[in-house]
Design a protein around this motif. Sequence first.
Motif, PDB file in Angstrom:
ATOM      1  N   LEU A  27     -13.139   3.711   3.175  1.00  0.00           N
ATOM      2  CA  LEU A  27     -13.742   3.303   1.905  1.00  0.00           C
ATOM      3  C   LEU A  27     -15.202   3.726   1.835  1.00  0.00           C
ATOM      4  O   LEU A  27     -15.667   4.212   0.799  1.00  0.00           O
ATOM      5  CB  LEU A  27     -13.605   1.795   1.703  1.00  0.00           C
ATOM      6  CG  LEU A  27     -12.205   1.327   1.316  1.00  0.00           C
ATOM      7  CD1 LEU A  27     -12.078  -0.184   1.461  1.00  0.00           C
ATOM      8  CD2 LEU A  27     -11.859   1.773  -0.095  1.00  0.00           C
ATOM      9  N   ARG A  58       0.827  -1.210   0.000  1.00  0.00           N
ATOM     10  CA  ARG A  58       0.000   0.000   0.000  1.00  0.00           C
ATOM     11  C   ARG A  58       0.859   1.256   0.000  1.00  0.00           C
ATOM     12  O   ARG A  58       0.497   2.254  -0.612  1.00  0.00           O
ATOM     13  CB  ARG A  58      -0.968  -0.009   1.178  1.00  0.00           C
ATOM     14  CG  ARG A  58      -0.268   0.108   2.510  1.00  0.00           C
ATOM     15  CD  ARG A  58      -1.181  -0.269   3.658  1.00  0.00           C
ATOM     16  NE  ARG A  58      -0.433  -0.109   4.887  1.00  0.00           N
ATOM     17  CZ  ARG A  58      -0.881   0.507   5.948  1.00  0.00           C
ATOM     18  NH1 ARG A  58      -2.097   1.018   5.962  1.00  0.00           N
ATOM     19  NH2 ARG A  58      -0.140   0.614   7.009  1.00  0.00           N
ATOM     20  N   TYR A  85     -16.754   6.305  -1.038  1.00  0.00           N
ATOM     21  CA  TYR A  85     -17.861   5.958  -1.931  1.00  0.00           C
ATOM     22  C   TYR A  85     -19.097   6.820  -1.671  1.00  0.00           C
ATOM     23  O   TYR A  85     -19.841   7.124  -2.600  1.00  0.00           O
ATOM     24  CB  TYR A  85     -18.163   4.465  -1.879  1.00  0.00           C
ATOM     25  CG  TYR A  85     -17.088   3.716  -2.634  1.00  0.00           C
ATOM     26  CD1 TYR A  85     -17.017   3.804  -4.018  1.00  0.00           C
ATOM     27  CD2 TYR A  85     -16.112   2.992  -1.975  1.00  0.00           C
ATOM     28  CE1 TYR A  85     -16.011   3.174  -4.727  1.00  0.00           C
ATOM     29  CE2 TYR A  85     -15.100   2.359  -2.681  1.00  0.00           C
ATOM     30  CZ  TYR A  85     -15.058   2.448  -4.056  1.00  0.00           C
ATOM     31  OH  TYR A  85     -14.063   1.834  -4.746  1.00  0.00           O
ATOM     32  N   LEU A 107      -6.991  -2.931   3.833  1.00  0.00           N
ATOM     33  CA  LEU A 107      -8.042  -3.824   4.317  1.00  0.00           C
ATOM     34  C   LEU A 107      -7.698  -5.279   4.027  1.00  0.00           C
ATOM     35  O   LEU A 107      -7.822  -6.142   4.903  1.00  0.00           O
ATOM     36  CB  LEU A 107      -9.379  -3.447   3.675  1.00  0.00           C
ATOM     37  CG  LEU A 107     -10.593  -4.230   4.136  1.00  0.00           C
ATOM     38  CD1 LEU A 107     -10.801  -4.109   5.634  1.00  0.00           C
ATOM     39  CD2 LEU A 107     -11.828  -3.741   3.385  1.00  0.00           C
ATOM     40  N   PHE A 108      -7.251  -5.564   2.809  1.00  0.00           N
ATOM     41  CA  PHE A 108      -6.886  -6.930   2.433  1.00  0.00           C
ATOM     42  C   PHE A 108      -5.746  -7.452   3.314  1.00  0.00           C
ATOM     43  O   PHE A 108      -5.826  -8.549   3.872  1.00  0.00           O
ATOM     44  CB  PHE A 108      -6.489  -6.970   0.953  1.00  0.00           C
ATOM     45  CG  PHE A 108      -6.039  -8.321   0.478  1.00  0.00           C
ATOM     46  CD1 PHE A 108      -6.953  -9.340   0.265  1.00  0.00           C
ATOM     47  CD2 PHE A 108      -4.701  -8.570   0.219  1.00  0.00           C
ATOM     48  CE1 PHE A 108      -6.544 -10.593  -0.182  1.00  0.00           C
ATOM     49  CE2 PHE A 108      -4.269  -9.811  -0.229  1.00  0.00           C
ATOM     50  CZ  PHE A 108      -5.198 -10.822  -0.422  1.00  0.00           C
ATOM     51  N   SER A 110      -6.714   2.532  -3.819  1.00  0.00           N
ATOM     52  CA  SER A 110      -6.004   1.255  -3.720  1.00  0.00           C
ATOM     53  C   SER A 110      -5.285   1.118  -2.381  1.00  0.00           C
ATOM     54  O   SER A 110      -5.139   0.006  -1.864  1.00  0.00           O
ATOM     55  CB  SER A 110      -5.017   1.093  -4.869  1.00  0.00           C
ATOM     56  OG  SER A 110      -4.024   2.098  -4.833  1.00  0.00           O
ATOM     57  N   TRP A 129      -6.419   1.999   0.515  1.00  0.00           N
ATOM     58  CA  TRP A 129      -7.387   1.500   1.500  1.00  0.00           C
ATOM     59  C   TRP A 129      -7.741   0.042   1.233  1.00  0.00           C
ATOM     60  O   TRP A 129      -7.917  -0.736   2.176  1.00  0.00           O
ATOM     61  CB  TRP A 129      -8.631   2.387   1.523  1.00  0.00           C
ATOM     62  CG  TRP A 129      -8.262   3.794   1.888  1.00  0.00           C
ATOM     63  CD1 TRP A 129      -8.332   4.892   1.077  1.00  0.00           C
ATOM     64  CD2 TRP A 129      -7.716   4.250   3.132  1.00  0.00           C
ATOM     65  NE1 TRP A 129      -7.869   5.993   1.756  1.00  0.00           N
ATOM     66  CE2 TRP A 129      -7.478   5.626   3.016  1.00  0.00           C
ATOM     67  CE3 TRP A 129      -7.394   3.625   4.328  1.00  0.00           C
ATOM     68  CZ2 TRP A 129      -6.957   6.392   4.046  1.00  0.00           C
ATOM     69  CZ3 TRP A 129      -6.867   4.393   5.362  1.00  0.00           C
ATOM     70  CH2 TRP A 129      -6.654   5.748   5.212  1.00  0.00           C
ATOM     71  N   TYR A 130      -7.834  -0.345  -0.040  1.00  0.00           N
ATOM     72  CA  TYR A 130      -8.118  -1.753  -0.345  1.00  0.00           C
ATOM     73  C   TYR A 130      -6.959  -2.657   0.063  1.00  0.00           C
ATOM     74  O   TYR A 130      -7.172  -3.725   0.643  1.00  0.00           O
ATOM     75  CB  TYR A 130      -8.432  -1.948  -1.833  1.00  0.00           C
ATOM     76  CG  TYR A 130      -9.853  -1.609  -2.174  1.00  0.00           C
ATOM     77  CD1 TYR A 130     -10.903  -2.392  -1.712  1.00  0.00           C
ATOM     78  CD2 TYR A 130     -10.151  -0.509  -2.957  1.00  0.00           C
ATOM     79  CE1 TYR A 130     -12.219  -2.084  -2.015  1.00  0.00           C
ATOM     80  CE2 TYR A 130     -11.463  -0.191  -3.272  1.00  0.00           C
ATOM     81  CZ  TYR A 130     -12.492  -0.982  -2.801  1.00  0.00           C
ATOM     82  OH  TYR A 130     -13.783  -0.674  -3.101  1.00  0.00           O
ATOM     83  N   TYR A 185     -10.042   1.213   7.927  1.00  0.00           N
ATOM     84  CA  TYR A 185      -9.951   1.076   6.475  1.00  0.00           C
ATOM     85  C   TYR A 185     -11.339   0.969   5.846  1.00  0.00           C
ATOM     86  O   TYR A 185     -11.607   1.593   4.813  1.00  0.00           O
ATOM     87  CB  TYR A 185      -9.106  -0.143   6.091  1.00  0.00           C
ATOM     88  CG  TYR A 185      -7.769  -0.168   6.782  1.00  0.00           C
ATOM     89  CD1 TYR A 185      -7.039   1.002   6.990  1.00  0.00           C
ATOM     90  CD2 TYR A 185      -7.232  -1.342   7.280  1.00  0.00           C
ATOM     91  CE1 TYR A 185      -5.824   0.987   7.643  1.00  0.00           C
ATOM     92  CE2 TYR A 185      -6.015  -1.367   7.929  1.00  0.00           C
ATOM     93  CZ  TYR A 185      -5.317  -0.196   8.114  1.00  0.00           C
ATOM     94  OH  TYR A 185      -4.118  -0.216   8.762  1.00  0.00           O
ATOM     95  N   SER A 219      -8.710  -2.574  10.597  1.00  0.00           N
ATOM     96  CA  SER A 219      -9.726  -2.966   9.613  1.00  0.00           C
ATOM     97  C   SER A 219     -10.955  -2.070   9.687  1.00  0.00           C
ATOM     98  O   SER A 219     -11.544  -1.725   8.660  1.00  0.00           O
ATOM     99  CB  SER A 219     -10.140  -4.426   9.836  1.00  0.00           C
ATOM    100  OG  SER A 219      -9.035  -5.271   9.599  1.00  0.00           O
TER     101      SER A 219
END
Length: 103
Positions: free
Chosen positions: A84, A26, A88, A51-52, A45, A47-48, A80, A77
């Motif tokens: 997101l 990240r 959105y 989180l992942f 990306s 934040w994704y 994050y 988590s």
Amino acid sequence: MGSKFAANLDLWAVVGLVFHAAFTARFLGQWIASERQGKSVIPVSFWYLSLFGSAGLLLYAIVRADPVFILGQSFGSIVYMRNLALIYRERRAIGEGPAAPSP
């Protein structure tokens, strides 16, 4: 020291390393995005990947029964996912406005 490292390298350790690599990636993505824009930015990306990586590391910590690691990854988590959701929500609000830019 090397033999102790190799002795602890089981399947779950490899899984943990993969998720840690995603979590670390990240920063690479953030750095590249900032260099491209000429200013400090945080791309979605980031934040994704956060989180992942965090979710995977949380799974790893649960399997290893490490309470310190579990607590550390659990809180991240939440942050994050919230970021997101905010991103959105903002995008949805911009897209619904009367003067919304065309894609």
